[in-house]
Design an enzyme around this catalytic site. Structure first.
Site, PDB file in Angstrom:
ATOM      1  N   TYR A 194      37.884  31.648  33.940  1.00 28.88           N
ATOM      2  CA  TYR A 194      37.873  31.386  35.377  1.00 28.88           C
ATOM      3  C   TYR A 194      37.112  32.468  36.176  1.00 28.88           C
ATOM      4  O   TYR A 194      37.327  33.656  35.981  1.00 28.88           O
ATOM      5  CB  TYR A 194      39.297  31.283  35.965  1.00 28.88           C
ATOM      6  CG  TYR A 194      39.172  31.279  37.457  1.00 28.88           C
ATOM      7  CD1 TYR A 194      38.666  30.163  38.097  1.00 28.88           C
ATOM      8  CD2 TYR A 194      39.394  32.436  38.198  1.00 28.88           C
ATOM      9  CE1 TYR A 194      38.410  30.174  39.448  1.00 28.88           C
ATOM     10  CE2 TYR A 194      39.149  32.458  39.552  1.00 28.88           C
ATOM     11  CZ  TYR A 194      38.652  31.324  40.171  1.00 28.88           C
ATOM     12  OH  TYR A 194      38.369  31.368  41.500  1.00 28.88           O
TER      13      TYR A 194
ATOM     14  N   GLU B 299      46.615  37.532  41.528  1.00 33.09           N
ATOM     15  CA  GLU B 299      46.610  36.251  42.255  1.00 33.09           C
ATOM     16  C   GLU B 299      46.972  35.084  41.347  1.00 33.09           C
ATOM     17  O   GLU B 299      46.507  35.013  40.213  1.00 33.09           O
ATOM     18  CB  GLU B 299      45.200  36.059  42.828  1.00 33.09           C
ATOM     19  CG  GLU B 299      45.007  34.765  43.580  1.00 33.09           C
ATOM     20  CD  GLU B 299      43.623  34.699  44.210  1.00 33.09           C
ATOM     21  OE1 GLU B 299      42.996  35.761  44.412  1.00 33.09           O
ATOM     22  OE2 GLU B 299      43.173  33.579  44.488  1.00 33.09           O
TER      23      GLU B 299
ATOM     24  N   ASP C 100      42.323  37.388  39.713  1.00 34.44           N
ATOM     25  CA  ASP C 100      42.826  36.019  39.908  1.00 34.44           C
ATOM     26  C   ASP C 100      43.090  35.362  38.553  1.00 34.44           C
ATOM     27  O   ASP C 100      42.161  35.168  37.764  1.00 34.44           O
ATOM     28  CB  ASP C 100      41.762  35.222  40.690  1.00 34.44           C
ATOM     29  CG  ASP C 100      42.265  33.883  41.195  1.00 34.44           C
ATOM     30  OD1 ASP C 100      43.338  33.444  40.745  1.00 34.44           O
ATOM     31  OD2 ASP C 100      41.569  33.277  42.043  1.00 34.44           O
TER      32      ASP C 100
ATOM     33  N   GLU D 199      39.409  37.196  51.873  1.00 38.24           N
ATOM     34  CA  GLU D 199      38.387  36.847  50.873  1.00 38.24           C
ATOM     35  C   GLU D 199      37.159  36.372  51.644  1.00 38.24           C
ATOM     36  O   GLU D 199      37.270  35.555  52.547  1.00 38.24           O
ATOM     37  CB  GLU D 199      38.926  35.722  49.986  1.00 38.24           C
ATOM     38  CG  GLU D 199      37.977  35.276  48.900  1.00 38.24           C
ATOM     39  CD  GLU D 199      38.583  34.155  48.051  1.00 38.24           C
ATOM     40  OE1 GLU D 199      39.408  33.379  48.595  1.00 38.24           O
ATOM     41  OE2 GLU D 199      38.244  34.071  46.857  1.00 38.24           O
TER      42      GLU D 199
ATOM     43  N   HIS E 251      42.539  32.583  51.976  1.00 40.92           N
ATOM     44  CA  HIS E 251      41.532  32.050  51.064  1.00 40.92           C
ATOM     45  C   HIS E 251      40.183  31.998  51.786  1.00 40.92           C
ATOM     46  O   HIS E 251      40.108  31.612  52.958  1.00 40.92           O
ATOM     47  CB  HIS E 251      41.965  30.625  50.670  1.00 40.92           C
ATOM     48  CG  HIS E 251      41.149  29.999  49.616  1.00 40.92           C
ATOM     49  ND1 HIS E 251      40.554  28.769  49.779  1.00 40.92           N
ATOM     50  CD2 HIS E 251      40.848  30.406  48.368  1.00 40.92           C
ATOM     51  CE1 HIS E 251      39.921  28.443  48.663  1.00 40.92           C
ATOM     52  NE2 HIS E 251      40.079  29.421  47.794  1.00 40.92           N
TER      53      HIS E 251
ATOM     54  N   GLU F   8      46.610  29.546  47.927  1.00 43.06           N
ATOM     55  CA  GLU F   8      45.369  28.871  48.346  1.00 43.06           C
ATOM     56  C   GLU F   8      45.474  27.353  48.232  1.00 43.06           C
ATOM     57  O   GLU F   8      44.741  26.646  48.907  1.00 43.06           O
ATOM     58  CB  GLU F   8      44.167  29.399  47.559  1.00 43.06           C
ATOM     59  CG  GLU F   8      44.235  29.112  46.068  1.00 43.06           C
ATOM     60  CD  GLU F   8      43.103  29.768  45.283  1.00 43.06           C
ATOM     61  OE1 GLU F   8      42.785  30.930  45.553  1.00 43.06           O
ATOM     62  OE2 GLU F   8      42.555  29.105  44.401  1.00 43.06           O
TER      63      GLU F   8
ATOM     64  N   HIS G 234      44.360  32.365  38.314  1.00 46.40           N
ATOM     65  CA  HIS G 234      44.063  30.947  38.570  1.00 46.40           C
ATOM     66  C   HIS G 234      45.054  30.002  37.893  1.00 46.40           C
ATOM     67  O   HIS G 234      44.670  29.017  37.255  1.00 46.40           O
ATOM     68  CB  HIS G 234      42.620  30.609  38.165  1.00 46.40           C
ATOM     69  CG  HIS G 234      41.924  29.774  39.199  1.00 46.40           C
ATOM     70  ND1 HIS G 234      41.608  28.464  38.999  1.00 46.40           N
ATOM     71  CD2 HIS G 234      41.509  30.073  40.437  1.00 46.40           C
ATOM     72  CE1 HIS G 234      41.016  27.980  40.076  1.00 46.40           C
ATOM     73  NE2 HIS G 234      40.947  28.938  40.980  1.00 46.40           N
TER      74      HIS G 234
END
Ligand code: GCO
Ligand code: MG
Length: 408
Positions: free
Chosen positions: A160, A241, A215, A344, A317, A267, A217
């Site tokens: 990712y 994250e 992250d 971000e 986000h 997000e 994900h």
């Protein structure tokens, strides 16, 4: 005062931005963003078929009542498509309100709480050495915070957030070669074995001051996430994250019992009802909602206020799928929010994007300087927009090596 019409545009430079323009009988207009990444035509259809015909004739100054009218009036509530469509209307109505008051939006929220808003960029590398080059690039640009994503040795595909081509940071999320997604292969064991040491190496290399974000994900189970969080503790991450899939709010309890690593999540959330428990039970440190996916300024401001009561800070986000309109809305909230954390930020900067969305918002030394223009402080050039149209594209999907579907 009355709304006389509204138009939806889909398209943009390398993105399918969904831009709403609301016109009024006093010549003032407002702009909103309904870009739901990879499903862009759906909020556009909702706006055109149901919402705009109802908006005509309403008083644009009643943004709260209009929000309630659409949210409560739909009966079948929430969801990313509806909330993105409501968000665009809400942003446009706040834009109109700011223009009528001749004030930047942050003034209507309560004024500025800071001079500039800290942002983070996305560093990516197919291996650790490329990733370090990418981090160095952002540090040299003045960034103080960087999200780091690295290719994992032995993993069949990049992982990712890892760009396929070195130096390509903005376009790895959507593949515009067609509507059918590419398949990425994920291997949790390889990731768990490699990534903690890689993060520690980055910390040792760049020193204590760099704010390092990572992250996951949504790819780990609660137990794996707890083990991962524990193992990266010495790195001193600014945040970890989306360690687990976001639907299961209780999943973070196990992580909290084993680690004090700061957690950022949200997000994919559309409403306060997706995160009130996380906030009230102190299961997160940063709330990652965006004004586009979570119903606009009116609704996100409620989430920010709830978060503030529980020492949860914002980390909105800001993937490149958001247009400069929603990034401007977030910039005004960031300037005001007493519990602002970080933003971000990747979207602006190309000449084509600046021509389509002219504005005085600026990024300097890794800090976002909000514009003092009235309303959102960003415009939309309709003649530029004629150059663009919808292009079919998709996120990758993720499978394990044996073919099992996994979380993207
Ligand atoms: C981020 C996100 C994005 C998402 C994207 C999906 O932290 O920026 O994880 O990169 O993948 O928004 O459309
Ligand atoms: Mg993310």
């Amino acid at each position: 005062m009355k709304i006389t019409g509204a138009k939806v545009f889909v398209g943009g430079p390398g993105k399918n931005y969904v831009t709403l323009k609301i016109m009024t009988d006093q010549g003032v207009y407002g702009l909103g963003d309904a870009t739901l990444n990879n499903r862009e035509t759906l909020p556009a259809a909702y706006l055109n078929d149901y919402l705009i015909p109802n908006l005509i004739g309403m008083d644009p100054r009643n943004s709260e009542d209009i929000w309630q009218f659409f949210y409560r009036g739909a009966y079948f509530r929430r969801g990313p498509i509806a909330m993105a469509a409501f968000a665009a209307i809400d942003m446009a109505l706040w834009d109109i309100k700011g223009k009528l008051a001749n004030m930047p939006l942050y003034q209507l929220f309560g004024g500025k709480s800071r001079d500039g808003a800290l942002v983070y960029a996305h560093a990516t590398g197919s291996d650790l050495s490329d990733l370090k080059d990418s981090i160095r690039y952002y540090i040299d640009q003045g960034y103080k915070a960087v999200r780091v994503q690295c290719g994992i040795p032995g993993m069949p595909t990049a992982g990712y957030g890892v760009a396929e081509t070195k130096g390509d940071v903005a376009n790895y999320i959507t593949d515009f070669s067609g509507i059918k997604p590419k398949v990425e292969i994920w291997d949790t064991d390889r990731y768990m074995r490699y990534m903690p040491d890689a993060l520690m190496d980055i910390r040792d290399h760049f020193g204590p001051d760099l704010k390092i974000l990572h992250d996951v994900h949504h790819r780990l189970t609660p137990r794996e996430a707890a083990a991962f969080a524990k193992s990266v503790e010495p790195v001193g991450l600014y945040w970890l994250e989306d360690p687990t899939p976001a639907e299961d709010q209780d999943a973070l309890k196990m992580l909290r019992q084993h680690s004090t690593v700061p957690v950022a999540i949200g997000e994919v959330f559309n409403s306060v009802w997706d995160c009130n428990k996380l906030i009230e039970q102190n299961l997160i440190d940063f709330i990652r909602v965006s004004v586009t996916y979570a119903g606009g300024i009116t609704h996100v401001k409620r989430i920010v206020d709830l978060a503030g009561l529980h020492n949860v800070r914002t980390g909105f986000h800001g993937a490149p799928s958001h247009s400069p309109i929603s990034m401007a809305a977030q910039a005004h909230l960031n300037a005001w929010a007493p519990n602002f954390g970080i933003q971000e930020y990747l979207v602006l900067g190309t000449p084509e994007c600046d021509a389509l969305f002219p504005s005085d918002h600026k990024l300097q030394n890794g800090m976002f300087q909000v514009s003092d223009g009235a309303g959102l402080g960003v415009d939309f050039d309709e003649s530029e927009a004629e150059r663009y149209h919808f292009k079919a594209g998709s996120h990758p999907i993720v499978r394990l090596e044996d073919g099992t579907m996994w979380d993207y």
